[in-house]
Design a protein around this motif. Structure first.
Motif, PDB file in Angstrom:
ATOM      1  N   ILE A  65       9.740  19.600 -10.946  1.00  0.00           N
ATOM      2  CA  ILE A  65       8.172  19.483 -10.541  1.00  0.00           C
ATOM      3  C   ILE A  65       7.622  20.685 -11.077  1.00  0.00           C
ATOM      4  N   PHE A  66       6.820  20.619 -12.107  1.00  0.00           N
ATOM      5  CA  PHE A  66       5.899  21.520 -12.690  1.00  0.00           C
ATOM      6  C   PHE A  66       4.556  21.616 -12.237  1.00  0.00           C
ATOM      7  N   PHE A  67       3.932  22.541 -12.191  1.00  0.00           N
ATOM      8  CA  PHE A  67       2.363  22.900 -11.736  1.00  0.00           C
ATOM      9  C   PHE A  67       1.957  23.572 -12.988  1.00  0.00           C
ATOM     10  N   ILE A  68       1.063  23.048 -13.573  1.00  0.00           N
ATOM     11  CA  ILE A  68       0.610  23.574 -14.830  1.00  0.00           C
ATOM     12  C   ILE A  68      -0.920  23.778 -14.747  1.00  0.00           C
ATOM     13  N   HIS A  69      -1.094  24.854 -14.690  1.00  0.00           N
ATOM     14  CA  HIS A  69      -2.712  25.505 -14.476  1.00  0.00           C
ATOM     15  C   HIS A  69      -3.402  25.768 -15.844  1.00  0.00           C
ATOM     16  N   TRP A  70      -4.260  25.132 -16.364  1.00  0.00           N
ATOM     17  CA  TRP A  70      -4.795  25.172 -17.763  1.00  0.00           C
ATOM     18  C   TRP A  70      -6.054  25.889 -17.619  1.00  0.00           C
ATOM     19  N   SER A  71      -6.283  26.914 -18.213  1.00  0.00           N
ATOM     20  CA  SER A  71      -7.425  27.464 -18.144  1.00  0.00           C
ATOM     21  C   SER A  71      -7.747  28.246 -19.417  1.00  0.00           C
ATOM     22  N   PRO A  72      -8.412  27.302 -20.486  1.00  0.00           N
ATOM     23  CA  PRO A  72      -8.591  27.791 -21.706  1.00  0.00           C
ATOM     24  C   PRO A  72      -9.255  29.131 -21.842  1.00  0.00           C
ATOM     25  N   GLU A  73      -9.055  30.013 -22.756  1.00  0.00           N
ATOM     26  CA  GLU A  73      -9.420  31.453 -23.274  1.00  0.00           C
ATOM     27  C   GLU A  73     -11.144  31.372 -23.256  1.00  0.00           C
ATOM     28  N   SER A  74     -11.530  30.016 -23.992  1.00  0.00           N
ATOM     29  CA  SER A  74     -13.139  29.854 -24.190  1.00  0.00           C
ATOM     30  C   SER A  74     -13.824  29.466 -23.072  1.00  0.00           C
ATOM     31  N   GLY A 129       6.537  21.650  -2.664  1.00  0.00           N
ATOM     32  CA  GLY A 129       7.492  20.902  -3.392  1.00  0.00           C
ATOM     33  C   GLY A 129       7.318  21.371  -4.865  1.00  0.00           C
ATOM     34  N   VAL A 130       6.388  22.251  -5.292  1.00  0.00           N
ATOM     35  CA  VAL A 130       6.374  22.713  -6.534  1.00  0.00           C
ATOM     36  C   VAL A 130       7.331  23.592  -6.775  1.00  0.00           C
ATOM     37  N   GLN A 131       8.132  23.429  -8.196  1.00  0.00           N
ATOM     38  CA  GLN A 131       9.359  24.221  -8.320  1.00  0.00           C
ATOM     39  C   GLN A 131       8.919  25.295  -9.346  1.00  0.00           C
ATOM     40  N   ILE A 132       8.118  24.986 -10.318  1.00  0.00           N
ATOM     41  CA  ILE A 132       7.864  25.827 -11.280  1.00  0.00           C
ATOM     42  C   ILE A 132       6.426  26.013 -11.488  1.00  0.00           C
ATOM     43  N   ASP A 133       5.948  27.021 -11.662  1.00  0.00           N
ATOM     44  CA  ASP A 133       4.491  27.389 -11.670  1.00  0.00           C
ATOM     45  C   ASP A 133       4.128  27.858 -13.213  1.00  0.00           C
ATOM     46  N   VAL A 134       3.525  27.301 -13.890  1.00  0.00           N
ATOM     47  CA  VAL A 134       3.027  27.561 -15.420  1.00  0.00           C
ATOM     48  C   VAL A 134       1.589  27.779 -15.771  1.00  0.00           C
ATOM     49  N   GLN A 135       1.054  28.957 -15.879  1.00  0.00           N
ATOM     50  CA  GLN A 135      -0.254  29.149 -16.382  1.00  0.00           C
ATOM     51  C   GLN A 135      -0.552  29.352 -17.839  1.00  0.00           C
ATOM     52  N   ALA A 136      -1.258  28.469 -18.481  1.00  0.00           N
ATOM     53  CA  ALA A 136      -1.566  28.539 -19.825  1.00  0.00           C
ATOM     54  C   ALA A 136      -3.038  28.573 -20.347  1.00  0.00           C
ATOM     55  N   THR A 137      -3.336  29.400 -21.400  1.00  0.00           N
ATOM     56  CA  THR A 137      -4.660  29.331 -21.982  1.00  0.00           C
ATOM     57  C   THR A 137      -4.719  28.740 -23.320  1.00  0.00           C
ATOM     58  N   ASP A 138      -3.542  28.254 -23.846  1.00  0.00           N
ATOM     59  CA  ASP A 138      -3.508  27.829 -25.010  1.00  0.00           C
ATOM     60  C   ASP A 138      -2.427  26.884 -25.298  1.00  0.00           C
ATOM     61  N   ALA A 139      -2.747  25.874 -26.175  1.00  0.00           N
ATOM     62  CA  ALA A 139      -1.597  24.684 -26.076  1.00  0.00           C
ATOM     63  C   ALA A 139      -0.311  25.084 -26.706  1.00  0.00           C
ATOM     64  N   GLU A 166       1.317  27.602 -25.405  1.00  0.00           N
ATOM     65  CA  GLU A 166       2.199  27.928 -24.350  1.00  0.00           C
ATOM     66  C   GLU A 166       2.719  26.921 -23.457  1.00  0.00           C
ATOM     67  N   LEU A 167       2.438  25.550 -23.853  1.00  0.00           N
ATOM     68  CA  LEU A 167       2.915  24.477 -23.466  1.00  0.00           C
ATOM     69  C   LEU A 167       3.756  23.581 -24.131  1.00  0.00           C
ATOM     70  N   THR A 168       4.525  23.892 -25.018  1.00  0.00           N
ATOM     71  CA  THR A 168       5.208  23.384 -26.026  1.00  0.00           C
ATOM     72  C   THR A 168       6.847  23.038 -25.456  1.00  0.00           C
ATOM     73  N   LEU A 169       7.195  21.859 -25.595  1.00  0.00           N
ATOM     74  CA  LEU A 169       8.388  21.541 -25.007  1.00  0.00           C
ATOM     75  C   LEU A 169       9.524  22.505 -24.898  1.00  0.00           C
ATOM     76  N   ASN A 170       9.792  23.451 -25.849  1.00  0.00           N
ATOM     77  CA  ASN A 170      10.673  24.459 -25.883  1.00  0.00           C
ATOM     78  C   ASN A 170      10.289  25.714 -25.163  1.00  0.00           C
ATOM     79  N   ILE A 171       9.146  25.750 -24.762  1.00  0.00           N
ATOM     80  CA  ILE A 171       8.690  26.776 -23.768  1.00  0.00           C
ATOM     81  C   ILE A 171       8.941  26.380 -22.166  1.00  0.00           C
ATOM     82  N   LEU A 172       8.626  25.014 -22.144  1.00  0.00           N
ATOM     83  CA  LEU A 172       8.749  24.504 -20.867  1.00  0.00           C
ATOM     84  C   LEU A 172      10.236  24.345 -20.474  1.00  0.00           C
ATOM     85  N   LYS A 173      10.857  24.069 -21.560  1.00  0.00           N
ATOM     86  CA  LYS A 173      12.368  23.821 -21.038  1.00  0.00           C
ATOM     87  C   LYS A 173      13.219  25.433 -20.751  1.00  0.00           C
ATOM     88  N   ASP A 174      12.549  26.386 -21.281  1.00  0.00           N
ATOM     89  CA  ASP A 174      12.764  27.961 -20.975  1.00  0.00           C
ATOM     90  C   ASP A 174      12.783  27.895 -19.261  1.00  0.00           C
TER      91      ASP A 174
END
Length: 110
Positions: free
Chosen positions: A56-65, A87-97, A99-107
């Motif tokens: 379970i990913f928690f993705i916090h999206w906050s664009p630089e703009s 129960g959130v297992q992985i916390d991801v903060q992103a400011t640009d798309a 940073e949310l590619t499938l390869n990055i999320l797999k990492d």
């Protein structure tokens, strides 16, 4: 409604829908947002259906703009929301798309 550090409340439906995702696997994802008055975090949308998953990913999206005030409000409200979602297992903060590619999320899962 639970209160967060920022004073922005977390609507009870947020926790209910998350529990449906975590325990009952009713959803593949849930999108949360701040309501129009910036008074509470609410469920924006969720996907229906029993889906296989391993994390379970928690993705916090906050664009630089975004302006600084909104970034600060969302950051503090995010912390309050995460405390409610056990129960959130992985916390991801992103400011640009990028940073949310499938390869990055797999990492995050390796």
């Amino acid at each position: 409604m639970a209160n967060s550090v920022s004073g922005v409340a977390v609507n009870e439906e947020c926790v209910k829908v998350f529990q449906e995702l975590r325990a009952e696997r009713k959803h593949r994802f849930v999108v949360y947002k701040m309501d129009d008055d910036a008074q509470q975090v609410v469920v924006d949308k969720d996907s229906a259906g029993d889906t296989p998953r391993s994390k379970i990913f928690f993705i916090h999206w906050s664009p630089e703009s975004a302006d600084a005030r909104n970034k600060m409000l969302y950051a503090s409200s995010t912390e309050g929301l995460k405390k409610e979602l056990d129960g959130v297992q992985i916390d991801v903060q992103a400011t640009d798309a990028s940073e949310l590619t499938l390869n990055i999320l797999k990492d995050y899962t390796t």
